[in-house]
Design an enzyme around this catalytic site. Structure first.
Site, PDB file in Angstrom:
ATOM      1  N   SER A   1       0.850  -1.190   0.000  1.00  0.00           N
ATOM      2  CA  SER A   1       0.000   0.000   0.000  1.00  0.00           C
ATOM      3  C   SER A   1       0.884   1.237   0.000  1.00  0.00           C
ATOM      4  O   SER A   1       2.075   1.169   0.306  1.00  0.00           O
ATOM      5  CB  SER A   1      -0.926   0.015   1.230  1.00  0.00           C
ATOM      6  N   CYS A   2       0.277   2.351  -0.357  1.00  0.00           N
ATOM      7  CA  CYS A   2       0.965   3.644  -0.339  1.00  0.00           C
ATOM      8  C   CYS A   2      -0.107   4.702  -0.097  1.00  0.00           C
ATOM      9  O   CYS A   2      -1.088   4.434   0.595  1.00  0.00           O
ATOM     10  CB  CYS A   2       1.748   3.875  -1.623  1.00  0.00           C
ATOM     11  N   LEU A   3       0.046   5.855  -0.660  1.00  0.00           N
ATOM     12  CA  LEU A   3      -0.954   6.902  -0.474  1.00  0.00           C
ATOM     13  C   LEU A   3      -2.169   6.674  -1.367  1.00  0.00           C
ATOM     14  O   LEU A   3      -3.304   6.755  -0.900  1.00  0.00           O
ATOM     15  CB  LEU A   3      -0.347   8.288  -0.752  1.00  0.00           C
TER      16      LEU A   3
ATOM     17  N   GLY B   1      -1.964   4.249  -4.469  1.00  0.00           N
ATOM     18  CA  GLY B   1      -1.861   3.117  -5.375  1.00  0.00           C
ATOM     19  C   GLY B   1      -0.791   3.136  -6.433  1.00  0.00           C
ATOM     20  O   GLY B   1      -0.591   2.133  -7.110  1.00  0.00           O
TER      21      GLY B   1
ATOM     22  N   TRP C   1      -3.697   4.714   1.500  1.00  0.00           N
ATOM     23  CA  TRP C   1      -4.034   5.373   2.755  1.00  0.00           C
ATOM     24  C   TRP C   1      -5.230   6.312   2.600  1.00  0.00           C
ATOM     25  O   TRP C   1      -6.076   6.396   3.475  1.00  0.00           O
ATOM     26  CB  TRP C   1      -2.828   6.123   3.320  1.00  0.00           C
TER      27      TRP C   1
END
Length: 154
Positions: free
Chosen positions: A110-112, A114, A139
Site C-alpha cells: 500500500s501507499c498513499l 496506489g 491510505w
C-alpha cells in the site's frame, strides 16, 4: 502469444505502464500466471483480521508520521523494497521488527493512492514472490472508509 492467453495484453500494459516494460527484466510468464486483482478495502480488512498477509506500506516514514498508517502495516519505503525482500531473515527482522516473508507468503503493498504500491508489487513479483498484490486505494481510501465507519457506529 503465450502472454496474451494468460492475461490480456492490455492488463499487462496497465500493470507495467507499457509493453516494453512488461517484458523488460521480468519473468512475465510467472507474473501473468500469478497476478491478482487489486485488493479492495473490505478484502484488506478481512485479510488483516485473518493475519494471513503481510501489509507493506511503501511510503516514506515522514508521510506515515504526518498522516498515519493502516494498523498492522510494516513500513518499507519503495526505494528499499528490492533490497529488503532479498535480505537475510535476521537482518530483515532486526531492521523491520517483523519476520521476513517467504516467497510463498501473501504480501499486499500500500501507499498513499496506489501508484507506488503497484511498483512495489511488480518488484516483489520480479523477485518471485508469487502472492503479491496491492491495495490501489491506499491510505487515502483507507482513512476515508475508516472515518465513515466510525461515524456510522456513533
Amino acid at each position: 502469444m503465450v502472454l496474451q492467453r494468460l492475461l490480456p495484453w492490455s492488463t499487462c500494459r496497465t500493470v507495467f505502464g507499457s509493453a516494453e516494460t512488461a517484458l523488460w527484466g521480468l519473468n512475465c510468464l510467472n507474473f501473468c500466471t500469478t497476478i491478482c486483482e487489486d485488493v479492495t478495502y473490505k478484502e484488506l480488512k478481512n485479510l488483516l483480521k485473518s493475519k494471513k498477509i503481510m501489509l507493506i506500506d511503501v511510503r516514506e516514514p515522514w508521510e506515515i508520521h504526518e498522516s498515519g498508517k493502516i494498523p498492522g502495516s510494516v513500513n518499507i519505503p519503495l526505494d528499499d523494497v528490492w533490497e529488503a525482500l532479498q535480505m537475510n531473515p535476521k537482518d530483515f527482522k532486526e531492521k523491520y521488527k517483523e519476520v521476513k516473508p517467504s516467497k510463498s507468503d501473501s504480501l499486499v503493498f500500500s501507499c498513499l493512492a496506489g501508484v507506488r504500491s503497484k511498483k512495489a508489487m511488480v518488484t516483489a513479483v520480479s523477485l518471485r514472490f508469487n502472492s503479491a498484490q496491492h491495495y490501489a486505494g491506499g491510505w487515502k481510501e483507507w482513512a476515508t472508509y475508516e472515518l465513515s465507519e466510525k461515524k456510522q457506529e456513533n
